[in-house]
Design a protein around this motif. Structure first.
Motif, mmCIF file in Angstrom:
data_model
loop_
_atom_site.group_PDB
_atom_site.id
_atom_site.type_symbol
_atom_site.label_atom_id
_atom_site.label_comp_id
_atom_site.label_asym_id
_atom_site.label_seq_id
_atom_site.Cartn_x
_atom_site.Cartn_y
_atom_site.Cartn_z
ATOM 1 N N ASP A 84 0.854 -1.207 0.000
ATOM 2 C CA ASP A 84 0.000 0.000 0.000
ATOM 3 C C ASP A 84 0.886 1.252 0.000
ATOM 4 O OD1 ASP A 84 -2.249 -1.552 0.065
ATOM 5 O OD2 ASP A 84 -2.516 -1.434 2.238
ATOM 6 N N ALA A 85 1.909 1.231 0.842
ATOM 7 C CA ALA A 85 2.783 2.403 0.963
ATOM 8 C C ALA A 85 3.542 2.636 -0.342
ATOM 9 C CB ALA A 85 3.761 2.198 2.128
ATOM 10 N N HIS A 86 3.846 1.554 -1.047
ATOM 11 C CA HIS A 86 4.598 1.656 -2.301
ATOM 12 C C HIS A 86 3.755 2.283 -3.405
ATOM 13 C CE1 HIS A 86 6.879 0.199 -5.844
ATOM 14 N NE2 HIS A 86 7.907 0.323 -5.035
ATOM 15 N N GLY A 87 2.459 2.107 -3.327
ATOM 16 C CA GLY A 87 1.578 2.760 -4.303
ATOM 17 C C GLY A 87 1.183 1.873 -5.461
ATOM 18 N N THR A 88 2.128 1.125 -6.060
ATOM 19 C CA THR A 88 1.763 0.193 -7.143
ATOM 20 C C THR A 88 1.990 -1.239 -6.669
ATOM 21 O OG1 THR A 88 3.985 0.231 -8.034
ATOM 22 C CG2 THR A 88 2.416 1.810 -8.978
ATOM 23 N N ARG A 89 1.401 -2.167 -7.413
ATOM 24 C CA ARG A 89 1.569 -3.578 -7.060
ATOM 25 C C ARG A 89 2.068 -4.360 -8.268
ATOM 26 N NH1 ARG A 89 -1.633 -2.511 -2.617
ATOM 27 N NH2 ARG A 89 -1.913 -4.256 -1.174
ATOM 28 N N PRO A 90 2.898 -5.380 -8.052
ATOM 29 C CA PRO A 90 3.327 -6.206 -9.179
ATOM 30 C C PRO A 90 2.222 -7.201 -9.565
ATOM 31 C CG PRO A 90 4.245 -7.071 -7.154
ATOM 32 C CD PRO A 90 3.454 -5.847 -6.774
ATOM 33 N N THR A 91 2.369 -7.784 -10.749
ATOM 34 C CA THR A 91 1.498 -8.880 -11.190
ATOM 35 C C THR A 91 2.302 -10.177 -11.075
ATOM 36 O OG1 THR A 91 0.255 -7.488 -12.696
ATOM 37 C CG2 THR A 91 0.292 -9.827 -13.212
ATOM 38 N N LEU A 92 1.677 -11.225 -10.552
ATOM 39 C CA LEU A 92 2.366 -12.510 -10.423
ATOM 40 C C LEU A 92 2.052 -13.373 -11.636
ATOM 41 C CD1 LEU A 92 4.045 -12.704 -7.880
ATOM 42 C CD2 LEU A 92 2.002 -11.403 -7.381
ATOM 43 N N VAL A 93 3.080 -14.033 -12.178
ATOM 44 C CA VAL A 93 2.937 -14.831 -13.404
ATOM 45 C C VAL A 93 3.374 -16.260 -13.117
ATOM 46 C CG1 VAL A 93 3.716 -15.070 -15.802
ATOM 47 C CG2 VAL A 93 3.448 -12.786 -14.803
ATOM 48 N N ALA A 94 2.621 -17.237 -13.625
ATOM 49 C CA ALA A 94 3.003 -18.635 -13.422
ATOM 50 C C ALA A 94 2.522 -19.494 -14.579
ATOM 51 C CB ALA A 94 2.406 -19.172 -12.119
ATOM 52 N N ALA A 95 3.271 -20.555 -14.858
ATOM 53 C CA ALA A 95 2.810 -21.609 -15.766
ATOM 54 C C ALA A 95 2.374 -22.792 -14.908
ATOM 55 C CB ALA A 95 3.939 -22.047 -16.685
ATOM 56 N N THR A 96 1.410 -23.552 -15.407
ATOM 57 C CA THR A 96 0.857 -24.606 -14.555
ATOM 58 C C THR A 96 0.100 -25.627 -15.379
ATOM 59 O OG1 THR A 96 -0.528 -24.939 -12.597
ATOM 60 C CG2 THR A 96 -1.378 -23.433 -14.236
ATOM 61 N N ASP A 97 -0.074 -26.826 -14.802
ATOM 62 C CA ASP A 97 -1.075 -27.719 -15.370
ATOM 63 C C ASP A 97 -2.293 -27.735 -14.464
ATOM 64 O OD1 ASP A 97 0.228 -29.140 -13.368
ATOM 65 O OD2 ASP A 97 1.504 -30.117 -14.848
ATOM 66 N N GLY A 98 -2.364 -26.800 -13.561
ATOM 67 C CA GLY A 98 -3.566 -26.666 -12.730
ATOM 68 C C GLY A 98 -3.277 -26.132 -11.344
ATOM 69 N N ASN A 99 -2.693 -26.981 -10.508
ATOM 70 C CA ASN A 99 -2.625 -26.660 -9.090
ATOM 71 C C ASN A 99 -1.709 -25.484 -8.748
ATOM 72 O OD1 ASN A 99 -4.399 -28.717 -8.118
ATOM 73 N ND2 ASN A 99 -2.801 -30.224 -8.552
ATOM 74 N N HIS A 100 -0.526 -25.452 -9.347
ATOM 75 C CA HIS A 100 0.419 -24.392 -8.979
ATOM 76 C C HIS A 100 -0.132 -23.012 -9.373
ATOM 77 C CE1 HIS A 100 4.093 -22.145 -8.368
ATOM 78 N NE2 HIS A 100 4.070 -21.766 -9.633
ATOM 79 N N GLY A 101 -0.661 -22.913 -10.582
ATOM 80 C CA GLY A 101 -1.170 -21.622 -11.051
ATOM 81 C C GLY A 101 -2.343 -21.137 -10.221
ATOM 82 N N ARG A 102 -3.198 -22.073 -9.863
ATOM 83 C CA ARG A 102 -4.336 -21.715 -9.014
ATOM 84 C C ARG A 102 -3.833 -21.201 -7.666
ATOM 85 N NH1 ARG A 102 -9.210 -25.964 -7.565
ATOM 86 N NH2 ARG A 102 -10.437 -24.544 -6.286
ATOM 87 N N ALA A 103 -2.794 -21.848 -7.157
ATOM 88 C CA ALA A 103 -2.230 -21.465 -5.860
ATOM 89 C C ALA A 103 -1.539 -20.106 -5.921
ATOM 90 C CB ALA A 103 -1.252 -22.546 -5.394
ATOM 91 N N VAL A 104 -0.859 -19.824 -7.038
ATOM 92 C CA VAL A 104 -0.235 -18.500 -7.197
ATOM 93 C C VAL A 104 -1.323 -17.433 -7.265
ATOM 94 C CG1 VAL A 104 1.081 -17.030 -8.801
ATOM 95 C CG2 VAL A 104 1.913 -19.327 -8.244
ATOM 96 N N ALA A 105 -2.398 -17.728 -8.013
ATOM 97 C CA ALA A 105 -3.495 -16.752 -8.130
ATOM 98 C C ALA A 105 -4.131 -16.491 -6.765
ATOM 99 C CB ALA A 105 -4.542 -17.281 -9.120
ATOM 100 N N TRP A 106 -4.313 -17.554 -5.989
ATOM 101 C CA TRP A 106 -4.890 -17.416 -4.645
ATOM 102 C C TRP A 106 -3.993 -16.532 -3.774
ATOM 103 C CZ3 TRP A 106 -3.387 -18.531 0.372
ATOM 104 C CH2 TRP A 106 -4.392 -18.564 1.333
ATOM 105 N N SER A 107 -2.682 -16.795 -3.826
ATOM 106 C CA SER A 107 -1.730 -16.052 -2.985
ATOM 107 C C SER A 107 -1.687 -14.585 -3.406
ATOM 108 C CB SER A 107 -0.338 -16.664 -3.094
ATOM 109 O OG SER A 107 -0.390 -18.053 -2.807
ATOM 110 N N ALA A 108 -1.687 -14.348 -4.733
ATOM 111 C CA ALA A 108 -1.659 -12.962 -5.231
ATOM 112 C C ALA A 108 -2.887 -12.214 -4.726
ATOM 113 C CB ALA A 108 -1.627 -12.970 -6.763
#
Ligand SMILES: Cc1ncc(COP(=O)(O)O)c(C=O)c1O
Length: 358
Positions: A84-108
């Motif tokens: 919040d203090a930084h003002g902007t946020r990064p975007t998280l990127v992942a490749a997946t066959d399902g579980n890892h990408g879903r987990a990255v999206a959840w964490s983001a």
């Protein structure tokens, strides 16, 4: 207390509960050792262990991106206000066959960040929908898993941060943090075993790119002599088994056709190979029919897991008639520990194999 270890982050995320360790009676004929299964079928409402690695790695990647403005504390409650203090946020990127990408999206999403997730064209509709439901932008790559990983890596520049569960040549992926995050599975296991068995454990772990197995290998190394590591891959994508036979890292070209979707990776992570080479006592390869049979057997006893989840029981069942597991169990008080890594993530297929709804 500031968070400095993955398990402390995981304990503070909303909805944390250790996954259960369940005794399986009569699962394998011909061995007397107790058999237990660690059921990684639900973590924060997601159907696999993957979020343990993704959540820790997302926090570490963002801390790196924040640089001197990053808190020492790796809890999301500390990272959120820093963003919040930084003002902007990064975007998280992942490749997946399902579980890892879903987990990255959840964490983001927990940190108010966007996510972009890349999947190979063959990914089941249910898995794609689950990723989109976490708020991620989904890109379908006309290619196999390895090509999808390359596409995600090419996309990750500037404020788009790659969080990948496999190492790539010459690029920062966060894989070491993913592996570190998986340690929570084994930290919990150590506590659960100390309540019962005091003997060595024979850990049976499924392998895709080998990051989970690497976390298992590190757990064994730190624990005690007498523990052993058994790895499991689909025959079509048994790159660890092939590499161990040839004594060098070998990739198996796709397409890899297997119902064990999370294990359909043609190459072991380069960073995992040296330690897996040293630590693997037995590398099994199994067929889809083996996984399906184990999945049905478990379902009949009320243990509902997906294809990757059943792979470890399937492999142990294959290993015993061939006499492969018995030497590892020679120490009389050893426990066979199966890691079941996922709940059913393709309910249609599960229904067709088991004959009822998951
Ligand atoms: C359900 C499931 N089990 C096991 C694995 C294998 O983990 P790793 O790729 O770290 O070897 C994966 C990887 O995606 C998975 O999704």
């Amino acid at each position: 207390m500031p968070v400095t270890r993955p398990i402390d982050l995981h304990r503070r995320l909303p909805g944390y509960a250790p996954t259960s360790l369940v005794r399986l009676e009569g699962a394998i004929e011909g061995i007397a050792a107790p058999i237990v299964v660690k059921l990684e079928t639900s973590r924060y409402g997601l159907p696999s262990f993957k979020v343990l690695g993704a959540s820790w790695a997302v926090g570490c990647r963002i801390a790196g991106w924040l640089g001197p403005h990053a808190p020492d504390d790796r809890s999301y409650d500390a990272i959120r206000p820093a963003l919040d203090a930084h003002g902007t946020r990064p975007t998280l990127v992942a490749a997946t066959d399902g579980n890892h990408g879903r987990a990255v999206a959840w964490s983001a999403r927990q940190l108010g960040c966007a996510a972009e997730v890349f999947v190979p064209a063959g990914t089941a509709q249910s898995r794609r929908q689950a990723i989109v439901a976490e708020g991620a932008a989904l890109t379908v790559v006309e290619g196999d898993y390895d090509e999808t990983v390359a596409a995600a890596a090419a996309r990750a520049t500037g404020d788009r941060l790659l969080v990948q569960d496999t190492a790539l040549e010459g690029g920062e992926t966060g894989v070491e943090d993913v592996v570190a995050g998986y340690a929570t599975v084994f930290d919990e296991l150590a506590e659960q075993l100390s309540g019962g068995s005091t003997g060595p454990c024979i850990l049976v772990v499924p392998v895709g790119v080998g990051s989970l197995a690497l976390a298992a290998a590190r757990f064994i190394r730190e624990r005690r002599a007498g523990d052993h590591l058994v790895t499991v891959e689909p025959t079509e994508a048994a790159s660890l088994q092939r590499s161990l036979v040839e004594g060098r890292l070998v990739a198996i070209p796709g397409p890899h056709v297997s119902c064990m979707v999370g294990l359909r990776c043609g190459s072991i992570s380069a960073g995992a190979w040296p330690e897996l080479r040293a630590a693997t006592d037995l590398a099994m390869a199994i067929e889809d029919a083996d996984a399906d049979e184990a999945m049905r057997w478990l379902a009949q006893r009320g243990v509902v897991v997906g294809e990757c989840g059943a792979a470890t029981l399937a492999a142990a069942r294959r290993a015993v008639p061939e006499g492969l597991l018995q030497p590892l169990l020679a120490n009389g008080d050893a426990t066979l520990v199966l890691i079941a890594t996922e709940a059913p993530t393709d309910p249609e297929r599960w229904r067709a194999v088991v004959g009822r709804d998951p």
